[in-house]
Design a protein around this motif. Structure first.
Motif, PDB file in Angstrom:
ATOM      1  N   ASP A  43     -11.989  30.156  21.373  1.00 30.55           N
ATOM      2  CA  ASP A  43     -13.045  28.999  21.538  1.00 30.55           C
ATOM      3  C   ASP A  43     -13.950  29.374  22.969  1.00 30.55           C
ATOM      4  O   ASP A  43     -14.130  28.547  23.796  1.00 30.55           O
ATOM      5  CB  ASP A  43     -12.353  27.739  21.839  1.00 30.55           C
ATOM      6  CG  ASP A  43     -13.428  26.705  21.677  1.00 30.55           C
ATOM      7  OD1 ASP A  43     -14.554  26.684  21.264  1.00 30.55           O
ATOM      8  OD2 ASP A  43     -13.179  25.373  22.175  1.00 30.55           O
TER       9      ASP A  43
ATOM     10  N   HIS B 245     -17.673  30.811  20.034  1.00 27.10           N
ATOM     11  CA  HIS B 245     -19.234  30.743  20.165  1.00 27.10           C
ATOM     12  C   HIS B 245     -19.928  31.633  20.953  1.00 27.10           C
ATOM     13  O   HIS B 245     -19.728  31.828  22.167  1.00 27.10           O
ATOM     14  CB  HIS B 245     -19.293  29.242  21.039  1.00 27.10           C
ATOM     15  CG  HIS B 245     -18.806  28.041  20.413  1.00 27.10           C
ATOM     16  ND1 HIS B 245     -19.517  27.179  19.835  1.00 27.10           N
ATOM     17  CD2 HIS B 245     -17.564  27.513  20.427  1.00 27.10           C
ATOM     18  CE1 HIS B 245     -18.889  25.969  19.537  1.00 27.10           C
ATOM     19  NE2 HIS B 245     -17.581  26.313  19.753  1.00 27.10           N
TER      20      HIS B 245
ATOM     21  N   HIS C  25     -16.007  21.479  13.982  1.00 26.55           N
ATOM     22  CA  HIS C  25     -14.896  21.145  14.910  1.00 26.55           C
ATOM     23  C   HIS C  25     -14.401  19.768  14.281  1.00 26.55           C
ATOM     24  O   HIS C  25     -14.898  19.038  13.664  1.00 26.55           O
ATOM     25  CB  HIS C  25     -15.401  20.704  16.362  1.00 26.55           C
ATOM     26  CG  HIS C  25     -16.051  21.795  16.996  1.00 26.55           C
ATOM     27  ND1 HIS C  25     -17.402  22.332  17.089  1.00 26.55           N
ATOM     28  CD2 HIS C  25     -15.417  22.734  17.963  1.00 26.55           C
ATOM     29  CE1 HIS C  25     -17.507  23.203  17.614  1.00 26.55           C
ATOM     30  NE2 HIS C  25     -16.571  23.850  18.230  1.00 26.55           N
TER      31      HIS C  25
ATOM     32  N   HIS D 155     -12.243  31.082  15.707  1.00 26.05           N
ATOM     33  CA  HIS D 155     -13.350  30.172  16.323  1.00 26.05           C
ATOM     34  C   HIS D 155     -13.705  30.705  17.721  1.00 26.05           C
ATOM     35  O   HIS D 155     -12.870  30.621  18.696  1.00 26.05           O
ATOM     36  CB  HIS D 155     -12.581  28.788  16.482  1.00 26.05           C
ATOM     37  CG  HIS D 155     -13.585  27.709  17.057  1.00 26.05           C
ATOM     38  ND1 HIS D 155     -14.747  27.262  16.327  1.00 26.05           N
ATOM     39  CD2 HIS D 155     -13.617  27.071  18.267  1.00 26.05           C
ATOM     40  CE1 HIS D 155     -15.264  26.406  17.133  1.00 26.05           C
ATOM     41  NE2 HIS D 155     -14.704  26.386  18.016  1.00 26.05           N
TER      42      HIS D 155
ATOM     43  N   HIS E  54      -9.653  23.230  16.370  1.00 28.23           N
ATOM     44  CA  HIS E  54      -8.664  22.262  17.271  1.00 28.23           C
ATOM     45  C   HIS E  54      -7.918  21.392  16.430  1.00 28.23           C
ATOM     46  O   HIS E  54      -6.790  21.603  16.276  1.00 28.23           O
ATOM     47  CB  HIS E  54      -9.688  21.279  18.117  1.00 28.23           C
ATOM     48  CG  HIS E  54     -10.552  22.114  18.947  1.00 28.23           C
ATOM     49  ND1 HIS E  54      -9.953  23.120  19.801  1.00 28.23           N
ATOM     50  CD2 HIS E  54     -11.797  22.185  19.091  1.00 28.23           C
ATOM     51  CE1 HIS E  54     -11.190  23.736  20.300  1.00 28.23           C
ATOM     52  NE2 HIS E  54     -12.246  23.169  19.867  1.00 28.23           N
TER      53      HIS E  54
HETATM   54 ZN   LIG Z   1     -15.694  25.274  19.547  1.00 25.33          ZN
END
Ligand SMILES: [Zn+2]
Length: 415
Positions: free
Chosen positions: A310, A67, A220, A65, A259
């Motif tokens: 993340d 971005h 998410h 995960h 998460h």
């Molecule tokens: Zn995220």
């Protein structure tokens, strides 16, 4: 053509312990490992062995995960609350990815950082920009990384300049499917940002798209208490996980949910039943003060848990650091909840390598039948003298950095 490298080979067959072949031979043909052994079989004895000396040969890291479009933002605005941080930094940055030159620059920087820290594959959120997502794809292909690349779909509750209507999102996705359908190593993944920026209609359309093209899904889930309340206020009282599930976005195809800190009993049962993989992002749990994922509790329920950075909720791109933080947080949680035993180092390392790799196929273990992805680690002479091979691996993960990684292989090719 058969190739053989020699060193101390370490990976995790199962979470409880490290599998170690000291002074082992790693034998591979093209992209596949065909053998790992401490005695070279007769049929290979006439071949050249590249003896790398007193080094560690280990799996790559797989970040489930991250971005990509937020990479420049790491470590900035960390005193902001989440929603202000998104408004003041994230969305303003993400809008810039409509400019090809900017997207190229940032994604090259991001991909090089992944490689540098030994991350050989990643499931990535791009931005809502079609052009930007295409550049992210091309960058991964160009650099030789493994990847699942997502065009972020949002239809509400974000600034107008990064929202696209659903027809545009679906059309963009069809174009991406068409353009990249023959890629082996870099693939498209359906990516609703999360439920609050979606509607029943947009989730349904993405579920249909996943089914139609047999595409995996990432999003998410249950990250903060306020977010869960928001989901209930937008969609009624159904559980967050069952909302994705009713639209075909929860394990009907391979699915990653980042998460997942606050799953209730019903959500845990559904997650286990559907084989959805939760992605623990320890640095992000701390930076956003979202809470600590009860990894042990989920593992005890048979739920799959991988690991992610993340970026930029997490501030470091290193999966070695995520592994360390994962152990640290589990220890902290066990102080409050003694029934959740802290994670062993081998368990967290297994999440970062074998579990993460499994999302990409037969990847993440150094054994016959798996893809030849690995890192070669050359640590300091003092540590070679003082410590066992197992201790040296732990030392690398806790204190090493990119300078310790002297080789990186993906599909049998050196990067
Ligand atoms: Zn995220």
């Amino acid at each position: 053509m058969t190739q053989i490298i020699k060193g101390h080979i370490i990976y995790t067959e199962s979470p409880e312990s490290l599998t170690i072949v000291e002074n082992g031979y790693l034998i591979f043909e093209k992209d596949q490992i065909v053998g790992v052994t401490d005695q070279l079989p007769e049929i290979y004895q006439s071949l050249d062995v590249e003896d790398l000396g007193d080094v560690l040969i280990v799996p790559g890291f797989y970040d489930l995960h991250t971005h990509g479009g937020q990479y420049p933002q790491c470590g900035i605005g960390m005193s902001h609350h989440l929603l202000d941080w998104l408004k003041d930094y994230t969305y303003e940055l993400e809008r810039k990815f409509e400019e090809p030159a900017f997207a190229k620059r940032v994604y090259a920087f991001f991909a090089e950082a992944l490689i540098s820290y030994g991350t050989l594959g990643a499931a990535v959120f791009g931005t809502s920009s079609f052009m930007g997502t295409q550049i992210l794809f091309d960058t991964f292909i160009d650099k030789g990384l493994r990847g699942y690349i997502g065009k972020v779909c949002m239809t509400r509750n974000a600034p107008d300049f990064i929202i696209k209507d659903m027809a545009t999102n679906i059309e963009d996705m069809h174009r991406l499917v068409e353009r990249y359908k023959d890629q082996e190593r870099v693939k498209l993944i359906v990516t609703p940002r999360f439920a609050p920026t979606s509607t029943h209609e947009s989730l349904e359309a993405l579920g249909q798209l996943s089914k139609e093209h047999d595409l995996p899904v990432q999003s998410h889930l249950d990250e903060t208490v306020d977010e869960i309340k928001w989901v209930h206020s937008l969609y009624g009282s159904e559980s967050y996980a069952s909302l994705y599930d009713q639209h075909g976005l929860y394990g009907q195809r391979p699915t990653l949910m980042a998460h997942g800190i606050y799953l209730d009993e019903e959500e845990m049962t559904l997650t286990q039943k559907r084989g959805v993989m939760l992605v623990h992002c320890p640095d992000s749990n701390l930076n956003i003060a979202s809470g600590i994922m009860p990894v042990r509790k989920y593992m005890n329920q048979g739920i799959l848990v991988g690991l992610g950075t993340d970026i930029a909720g997490g501030h470091r791109i290193s999966m070695a650091e995520a592994t360390v933080r994962c152990v640290q947080l589990s220890k902290q949680l066990s102080v409050e909840k003694p029934e959740y035993q802290p994670l062993l180092f081998s368990e967290a390392y297994h999440m970062a390598t074998a579990v993460g790799g499994s999302f990409f196929g037969r990847v993440g273990k150094l054994k016959a039948g798996f893809k030849m992805d690995c890192l070669v680690i050359d640590d300091l002479p003092l540590y070679k003298e003082l410590y066992s091979v197992a201790d040296r691996l732990e030392k690398f993960v806790y204190t090493g950095d990119d300078r310790w990684i002297i080789r990186r292989y993906i599909d049998g090719q050196r990067l």
